[in-house]
Scaffold this active site. Structure first.
Site, PDB file in Angstrom:
ATOM      1  N   PHE A  19     -16.155  11.695  -3.716  1.00  0.00           N
ATOM      2  CA  PHE A  19     -16.684  10.690  -2.805  1.00  0.00           C
ATOM      3  C   PHE A  19     -15.727  10.471  -1.637  1.00  0.00           C
ATOM      4  O   PHE A  19     -15.816   9.550  -0.891  1.00  0.00           O
ATOM      5  CB  PHE A  19     -16.943   9.364  -3.532  1.00  0.00           C
ATOM      6  CG  PHE A  19     -15.769   8.832  -4.321  1.00  0.00           C
ATOM      7  CD1 PHE A  19     -14.840   8.005  -3.730  1.00  0.00           C
ATOM      8  CD2 PHE A  19     -15.601   9.171  -5.656  1.00  0.00           C
ATOM      9  CE1 PHE A  19     -13.763   7.505  -4.444  1.00  0.00           C
ATOM     10  CE2 PHE A  19     -14.541   8.673  -6.390  1.00  0.00           C
ATOM     11  CZ  PHE A  19     -13.614   7.845  -5.792  1.00  0.00           C
ATOM     12  N   LEU A  67      -0.944   2.899   7.275  1.00  0.00           N
ATOM     13  CA  LEU A  67      -1.567   3.102   5.971  1.00  0.00           C
ATOM     14  C   LEU A  67      -1.265   1.940   5.029  1.00  0.00           C
ATOM     15  O   LEU A  67      -2.153   1.461   4.310  1.00  0.00           O
ATOM     16  CB  LEU A  67      -1.090   4.422   5.355  1.00  0.00           C
ATOM     17  CG  LEU A  67      -1.656   4.742   3.967  1.00  0.00           C
ATOM     18  CD1 LEU A  67      -3.178   4.815   4.005  1.00  0.00           C
ATOM     19  CD2 LEU A  67      -1.075   6.036   3.431  1.00  0.00           C
ATOM     20  N   TYR A  74      -0.383   8.020  -2.977  1.00  0.00           N
ATOM     21  CA  TYR A  74      -0.993   6.784  -3.458  1.00  0.00           C
ATOM     22  C   TYR A  74      -0.281   6.127  -4.631  1.00  0.00           C
ATOM     23  O   TYR A  74      -0.604   4.998  -4.994  1.00  0.00           O
ATOM     24  CB  TYR A  74      -2.467   7.035  -3.788  1.00  0.00           C
ATOM     25  CG  TYR A  74      -3.264   7.322  -2.545  1.00  0.00           C
ATOM     26  CD1 TYR A  74      -3.683   6.291  -1.722  1.00  0.00           C
ATOM     27  CD2 TYR A  74      -3.543   8.632  -2.156  1.00  0.00           C
ATOM     28  CE1 TYR A  74      -4.389   6.547  -0.552  1.00  0.00           C
ATOM     29  CE2 TYR A  74      -4.243   8.895  -0.991  1.00  0.00           C
ATOM     30  CZ  TYR A  74      -4.664   7.852  -0.194  1.00  0.00           C
ATOM     31  OH  TYR A  74      -5.345   8.113   0.973  1.00  0.00           O
ATOM     32  N   SER A 127      -6.427  13.561  -1.194  1.00  0.00           N
ATOM     33  CA  SER A 127      -6.161  14.811  -0.491  1.00  0.00           C
ATOM     34  C   SER A 127      -4.689  15.184  -0.615  1.00  0.00           C
ATOM     35  O   SER A 127      -4.342  16.363  -0.655  1.00  0.00           O
ATOM     36  CB  SER A 127      -6.556  14.684   0.984  1.00  0.00           C
ATOM     37  OG  SER A 127      -5.908  13.577   1.583  1.00  0.00           O
TER      38      SER A 127
END
Length: 419
Positions: A419, A101, A130, A125
């Protein structure tokens, strides 16, 4: 190129080829533990920007994925800026905790920087992932579940509005024009690119779960039939103890005037054979909070929405407006995108004036990371609140209050669709 040690050679991200899309998407479904309908899968394949899609391969199998859409995002002051919409990020369970990642995020942000986009945005999610890549939670969304028998919306007098049912696809062009006109008015809204109307209208029978097809009601000016607003919704009817107990599921309410908005919500709350109206995503300052007769009947729920990452701090801060005059120096830390690290002099005379933001050697007034700056960027998360959580440090007395007021905005940011 980032190299990741493993048993059979390096794992490294590379740009996807169109012919590899199916295997790439299969890996994403495995990573998310899901299997989408053929119709939904086809829609996302059509929208995928292959040249912005990355994969990490182990042999002939994709084991990690990350994509981006070329969006335009509304920011405080009405500018609509290019922004990378980060999407379709996943790593197979067999390859977690091996740097896959991080390698994808590194390659992707380098690409965004090279393209000259000062912003990257995503919905998460798992929100805890992040922050380490510099994304800050910049907007929230309000979900409501309304007991329609105990809540009413009064239609305001003086605005002649008529309602008309229309074919969702046939009315889409007019609705999209109205939506586009609203985008600059609220930070966080996305300007829909051609093809994205498919997402707004997506309604295959295989995913209705017994509900009726998607409906669209238009709010028009009685005098000249000008479109003032629209609502898209579906209805599911159930019968309990011999009586109806249906649910109205609201997908979208867009209105250019108060009268149109009130008329649309009044309509949704008075549909026959239903007892509940559900809307999953509204702005946290949605006028419905003030229109409804009893706000307790909204049974509201708050959830995180858009995460913002400033890829180019100077350009991003220059590109928005500020609610109050501001003249201060920000000491910014950005371990993942080191070109942002340093002191930045931000100056603006108020909301009617463009801002300036340049590197400086002057002493700093506030110290924060790019994550906190991203959270505050759209005006919905105050610097003062983040300082109270120990995330922003005031280095010059009074600077925090001035900066927090300047970064705020009268309208709460809102992401209208995922999105």
């Amino acid at each position: 190129m980032t190299h990741l040690p493993q048993e059979h050679g390096p794992l490294e991200p590379r740009v996807l080829q169109a012919a590899e899309w199916d295997g790439w998407y299969d890996a994403l479904e495995t990573a998310f533990g899901s299997a989408e309908s053929p119709e939904r899968r086809a829609m996302w394949q059509a929208l995928t920007e292959v040249d912005r899609s990355l994969a990490v391969w182990d042999g002939d199998r994709p084991v990690g994925a990350a994509g981006a859409f070329s969006f335009r995002l509304a920011v405080p002051g009405g500018a609509v800026l290019p922004a990378a919409g980060v999407t379709m990020v996943g790593v197979l369970p067999t390859h977690r905790r091996r740097g896959v990642l991080t390698a994808l995020m590194r390659r992707q942000l380098d690409d965004v920087h090279e393209r000259g986009e000062s912003l990257a945005v995503l919905t998460a999610s798992e929100p805890g992932i992040y922050g380490r890549y510099g994304y800050g939670l910049a907007s929230w969304q309000l979900g409501v579940r309304i007991d329609r028998a105990r809540a009413r919306v009064a239609r305001p007098a003086g605005e002649p509005v008529r309602l008309r049912l229309a074919d969702p696809a046939g009315s889409a062009a007019d609705c999209e024009r109205l939506y586009a006109a609203q985008v600059p008015l609220r930070p966080g809204m996305l300007a829909r690119r051609p093809g994205w109307e498919r997402v707004a209208l997506f309604d295959p029978p295989s995913e209705r779960g017994g509900r009726a097809p998607l409906q669209c009601v238009l709010a028009e000016d009685r005098a000249d039939a000008t479109l003032l607003g629209y609502a898209r919704y579906s209805v599911g009817i159930s019968w309990e103890h011999g009586g109806p107990g249906g649910e109205v599921r609201v997908r979208e309410v867009t209105a250019a005037t108060p009268g149109a908005r009130a008329a649309l919500w009044n309509y949704l709350l008075e549909l026959d054979l239903t007892d509940t109206v559900v809307a999953a995503s509204l702005p946290v300052d949605d006028p419905l909070l003030h229109l409804v007769s009893d706000p307790r009947r909204l049974r509201s729920q708050l959830s995180d929405a858009l995460f913002v990452r400033l890829v180019e701090v100077g350009d991003a801060l220059r590109s928005r407006r500020y609610a109050a005059p501001v003249d201060l120096v920000l000491a910014v830390e950005d371990e993942f995108c080191p070109w942002n690290t340093g002191r930045w002099h931000l100056h603006a005379a108020g909301p009617e004036h463009p801002a300036a933001c340049e590197p400086t050697e002057d002493a700093a007034d506030l110290a924060l990371s790019v994550r906190e700056l991203g959270a505050a960027y759209l005006g919905g998360c105050t610097l003062a609140a983040q300082a109270a959580a120990g995330l922003v440090r005031e280095l010059r007395p009074g600077a925090l209050a001035r900066a927090s007021a300047a970064f705020g905005w009268p309208v709460a940011p809102w992401l209208p669709h995922g999105f």
